[in-house]
Design a protein around this motif. Structure first.
Motif: not given
Length: 460
Positions: A141-149
């Motif tokens: 469900i996460s956008p790629s630029k925020h997926r790590g966090a």
């Protein structure tokens, strides 16, 4: 998918800031499973001190008690792909929430070591399911630029749960010989909260798309990523999923073998480098191997370890999407090796102050939490295609739990055979081997969509 109904729903989408807030909310709700994971595994650290007095278990019995939850986690992780792929991420997590509620109440009322271990095994099933499905759900469900966090919110939940378990052990220890029952029983409260919160969580849109339910997926995607990206996301995922079989033969196919090996080895290294020896037996180590330490001091030291674990995890969340996964994993594994080398030296120098050894343990835990804690979970959730992500992640996560079980079940025996310094020397050596493996074999995945990551693997 270019239907009048779809166009109407796309026009109804919200802003990107609202979408990110919604993603954070969903990730936070599902990450409660991480809290329950951390609490239920780490609470044994304080419980074991009382069980050793009340039931007088042998070292083997103590290892069985500590390992029972890990046996359940291994079985739960192995079954997670079947359950998660058949019934969806949401329903499977709700089933784990029910198990999370039942297990601590059963363990708290146990009258024998056998009944206690059986109850803990049931909790392990919940942990195994959640440990596979929560990172997958958040990644999907996460956008790629925020997926790590965002995926690391699960790891943050784990370390908060560990700290809460240490605080409960320290704070409730004054209730007498049965205080261990209260340490266990309080975990039922956040379990009920987790179960209730999941009613507000939608099913993973990628799972829906993989099963041909694009209209349902679109409704969720509009809230997750906004009107501009929703239709394109469905198109991309449909194309990426078109050639995938979604079977066990696909999981073990030559095209998948390299990334499956990567996920399994990172998962294994995260455990055989010894962190559970500290998280599960920390109070026993400090009480029995550091001179002049009381039970109260041992439990208080656990709290310090939990605080360091939490702070380092928060730092990791800040830098995972900036520095990248590979750099952080190398920093973590190398730092763990150096910290354990310092601990081994301190254990072998006569008259070395306990504070020196405690600082070495704190550094070891900090480096683990900075990289080897969140890193493998994140990479496992990223590197597999949608249709086999559940199955492949289940295999990798089962490997993680097998490593955790190996360390937990053999630790006291290793200490008897090699002494504490020799045992941690083994863990330090394996940490250095992990550093070399990450340097040679782990690719960088930061800033890429899940579909771009699959495309990069297909070109190798």
């Amino acid at each position: 998918m270019d239907t009048p109904a779809a166009r109407s729903e796309i026009k109804a989408g919200g802003s990107s800031s609202q979408s990110l807030g919604y993603v954070i909310l969903l990730s936070t709700i599902t990450a409660i499973s991480g809290f329950l994971f951390g609490y239920n595994t780490a609470v044994i650290n304080g419980v074991l001190l009382f069980l050793r007095r009340q039931f007088a278990p042998s070292d083997l019995d103590a290892e069985i008690v500590a390992s029972a939850i890990l046996v359940g986690a291994l079985l739960g992780a192995a079954a997670a792909s079947i359950i998660g792929d058949r019934y969806g991420r949401k329903k499977s997590l709700m089933f784990s929430a029910v198990l999370f509620t039942i297990s601590p109440l059963m363990a708290a009322s146990a009258s024998t070591v056998g009944l206690f271990s059986a109850a803990r095994l049931l909790g392990g099933l919940a942990i195994g399911l959640a440990s596979v499905l929560t990172p997958i759900y958040i990644a999907e469900i996460s956008p790629s630029k925020h997926r790590g966090a965002l995926v690391s919110l699960n790891q943050l939940g784990i370390v908060i749960g560990i700290l809460a378990a240490y605080l409960a052990g320290w704070g409730l220890s004054g209730l007498g010989e049965n205080s261990w029952r209260w340490m266990l029983a309080v975990a039922a409260l956040p379990s009920v909260l987790f179960c209730g919160g999941l009613f507000a969580v939608p099913e993973s849109p990628r799972w829906l798309i993989a099963r041909g339910r694009q209209a349902e997926a679109l409704r969720t995607l509009l809230r997750l990523i906004g009107e501009k990206a929703a239709a394109e996301e469905i198109r991309t995922v449909v194309i990426a999923s078109a050639g995938e079989e979604g079977s066990w033969s696909e999981v073990f196919s030559p095209d998948m073998r390299k990334r499956l090996r990567l996920g399994m080895l990172l998962a294994l290294f995260s455990q055989i480098t010894g962190v559970n020896a500290v998280l599960y037996y920390g109070s026993v180590i400090i009480r029995e191997h550091f001179p002049g330490q009381s039970t109260g001091m041992a439990l208080a030291s656990n709290v310090v370890i939990g605080v360091v674990n939490l702070i380092a995890t928060i730092v990791a969340m800040i830098f995972l999407d900036r520095w990248g996964r590979r750099v952080i994993l190398m920093t973590a594994s190398g730092g763990m090796a150096l910290a354990l080398a310092s601990l081994v030296i301190g254990l072998n120098v006569q008259g070395a102050p306990p504070s020196l050894m405690l600082v070495s343990i704190l550094l070891y835990v900090a480096f683990f939490a900075f990289g080897m804690g969140p890193g493998p979970w994140l990479i496992i959730s990223e590197i597999f295609p949608t249709k086999v992500r559940g199955r492949a992640s289940s295999v990798a996560t089962s490997t993680l739990w097998a490593g955790a079980l190996l360390v937990t079940f053999t630790f006291l025996g290793l200490v008897n055979a090699l002494k504490l310094s020799g045992t941690f020397a083994v863990f330090g050596t394996l940490s250095f081997v992990c550093f070399l493996y990450v340097w040679k074999a782990v690719p960088e995945t930061k800033g890429r969509t899940l579909e771009q990551i699959q495309e990069s693997w297909s070109k190798q």
